[in-house]
Scaffold this motif. Structure first.
Motif, PDB file in Angstrom:
ATOM      1  N   SER A  58       6.910  13.960  -5.871  1.00  0.00           N
ATOM      2  CA  SER A  58       7.377  15.250  -6.561  1.00  0.00           C
ATOM      3  C   SER A  58       8.788  14.494  -6.962  1.00  0.00           C
ATOM      4  CB  SER A  58       8.384  15.964  -4.902  1.00  0.00           C
ATOM      5  OG  SER A  58       8.777  15.028  -4.311  1.00  0.00           O
ATOM      6  N   GLY A  59       9.203  15.375  -8.102  1.00  0.00           N
ATOM      7  CA  GLY A  59      10.343  14.864  -8.345  1.00  0.00           C
ATOM      8  C   GLY A  59      11.458  14.944  -7.920  1.00  0.00           C
ATOM      9  N   LYS A  60      11.852  15.451  -6.865  1.00  0.00           N
ATOM     10  CA  LYS A  60      12.765  15.322  -5.971  1.00  0.00           C
ATOM     11  C   LYS A  60      12.935  14.133  -4.944  1.00  0.00           C
ATOM     12  CE  LYS A  60      15.333  17.777  -2.046  1.00  0.00           C
ATOM     13  NZ  LYS A  60      15.504  16.720  -1.341  1.00  0.00           N
ATOM     14  N   VAL A  61      11.303  13.853  -4.813  1.00  0.00           N
ATOM     15  CA  VAL A  61      12.135  12.410  -3.993  1.00  0.00           C
ATOM     16  C   VAL A  61      12.253  11.275  -4.806  1.00  0.00           C
ATOM     17  CG1 VAL A  61       9.717  10.727  -2.770  1.00  0.00           C
ATOM     18  CG2 VAL A  61      10.433  13.036  -1.807  1.00  0.00           C
ATOM     19  N   TYR A  62      11.553  11.704  -6.252  1.00  0.00           N
ATOM     20  CA  TYR A  62      11.666  10.198  -7.569  1.00  0.00           C
ATOM     21  C   TYR A  62      13.579   9.972  -7.326  1.00  0.00           C
ATOM     22  CZ  TYR A  62      11.844   7.432 -11.655  1.00  0.00           C
ATOM     23  OH  TYR A  62      12.019   7.104 -12.523  1.00  0.00           O
TER      24      TYR A  62
END
Length: 373
Positions: A58-62
């Motif tokens: 996910s973009g958030k984890v990245y």
């Protein structure tokens, strides 16, 4: 083979972390392969136990990861949203690691490179011939100590060298780390490998590392019971075969245990701290305490106990040179990390200033960014 969470290494440590994610309807999965763009993961699949799925980050984890080492890696447990964005299986969180075996990324980078996450033991494969290097083994031991995993060394290809040479190499390695298990083995002759049963148990994960050509692929093939990786013929001159592992991969054994195989490691750059280094070279530190002056540089200073020990033959000059080299590398890495941190802080400070348009908010951010004594 029908698997369950315990077979894959799940325990109370991960269960406690996963509680809030379970409430979101997400599922636990263990990463078995990094495909650069996506990951391979083992995920529960109803009546079939566990199966392999392709998952994406996910973009958030990245974006929440401040360094590459904080991104998911092979061996990590993650919280997965099944059929999320565009029907993809999406990694929504990475669980905290129990252990983390890593090194400094190759080249001039000051980044940490995670080799394997959540391993119980790191098995180093070497031989008593061209690959044997006490100095490299000291580096492995320093990294393994920092990871929190157990150190196990296989002096492999014993069939190629005299027994005295194999035993001599094993004894020299044992002298470097009293806590390490050191065994003489021959994958080709199926000798000395029963010792691995203690580490290849249900839910236990081991990482296998070593230089190319020391028999890692042959060992993995033997443990898997099939020709998982093609292994070239051994060169009679160098005693080396071609290692064909090209990427890290987590493999579950039918008889119990989990392997994380790694490509041949060409360089063992340090990613550790001074405390770990001191523990690995406690004998040298003990000698240094006997120096006449507390700030002795261990060169031409009068009353240097270390120089005296080298001259007296009670301290191996090569071991001491290896210690100095490691100390220099750690100091250089610390300097690079500090420089990188300063750069990141300046960038964050600049970004916060842009976002905070009024003076009160900017002053508050400035206070938060100031280092605390």
């Amino acid at each position: 083979m029908k698997l369950n969470l315990l077979d894959l290494g799940w325990n109370e440590f991960f269960e406690r972390q996963f509680e809030p994610f379970r409430a979101e309807g997400w599922k636990p999965a263990r990463l078995i392969r990094d495909n650069k763009i996506s990951y391979g993961a083992l995920l529960e699949d109803g009546a079939n136990g566990f199966d392999e799925f392709e998952v994406v980050l996910s973009g958030k984890v990245y974006h929440d990861a401040e360094t590459d080492a904080e991104l998911p890696a092979v061996g990590d447990w993650v919280a997965l949203e099944v059929g999320g964005e565009n029907g993809d299986n999406v990694i929504r969180a990475r669980l905290q690691r129990q252990t983390c075996f890593s090194r400094k990324a190759a080249g001039e980078s000051a980044e940490e490179q995670v080799i394997a996450a959540n391993v119980n033991a790191v098995i180093v494969v070497t031989d008593a011939g061209p690959d044997f290097s006490p100095r490299r083994m000291e580096r492995y031991f320093a990294l393994i100590a920092r990871s929190g995993a157990k150190a196990v060394v296989l002096v492999n290809k014993a069939d190629l060298y005299p027994g005295e040479q194999n035993q001599g190499a094993a004894d020299e390695i044992r002298a470097l780390n009293a806590d390490a298990e050191v065994h003489v083995t021959s994958v080709k002759k199926r000798k000395g490998l029963k010792v691995l049963k203690d580490h290849l148990k249900r839910g236990q994960t081991v990482a296998i590392i070593g230089s190319s050509g020391v028999g890692k692929s042959a060992l993995v093939n033997l443990l898997l019971g099939e020709d998982w990786q093609w292994v070239d013929e051994v060169n009679e001159v160098t005693g080396k075969g071609r290692h064909t592992t090209t990427a890290r991969e987590l493999l579950v054994l039918e008889k119990g245990g989990i392997l994380i195989d790694n490509p041949g490691i060409k360089e063992v750059q340090m990613w550790t701290d001074e405390t770990t280094l001191r523990e690995r070279f406690a004998d040298i530190d003990d000698i240094a305490l006997q120096c006449r002056f507390h700030d002795c540089k261990h060169g031409k200073d009068a009353g240097c106990a270390i120089r005296g020990a080298v001259e007296a033959g009670t301290l191996d000059p090569a071991r001491y040179e290896g210690y100095l080299k490691l100390e220099d590398e750690i100091a250089a890495l610390r300097k690079k990390r500090k420089k990188r941190q300063m750069t990141v802080e300046r960038r964050n400070k600049r970004d916060h200033k842009i976002k905070a348009r009024n003076k009160v908010d900017r002053e508050e951010i400035e206070r938060d960014l100031k280092p605390r004594a």
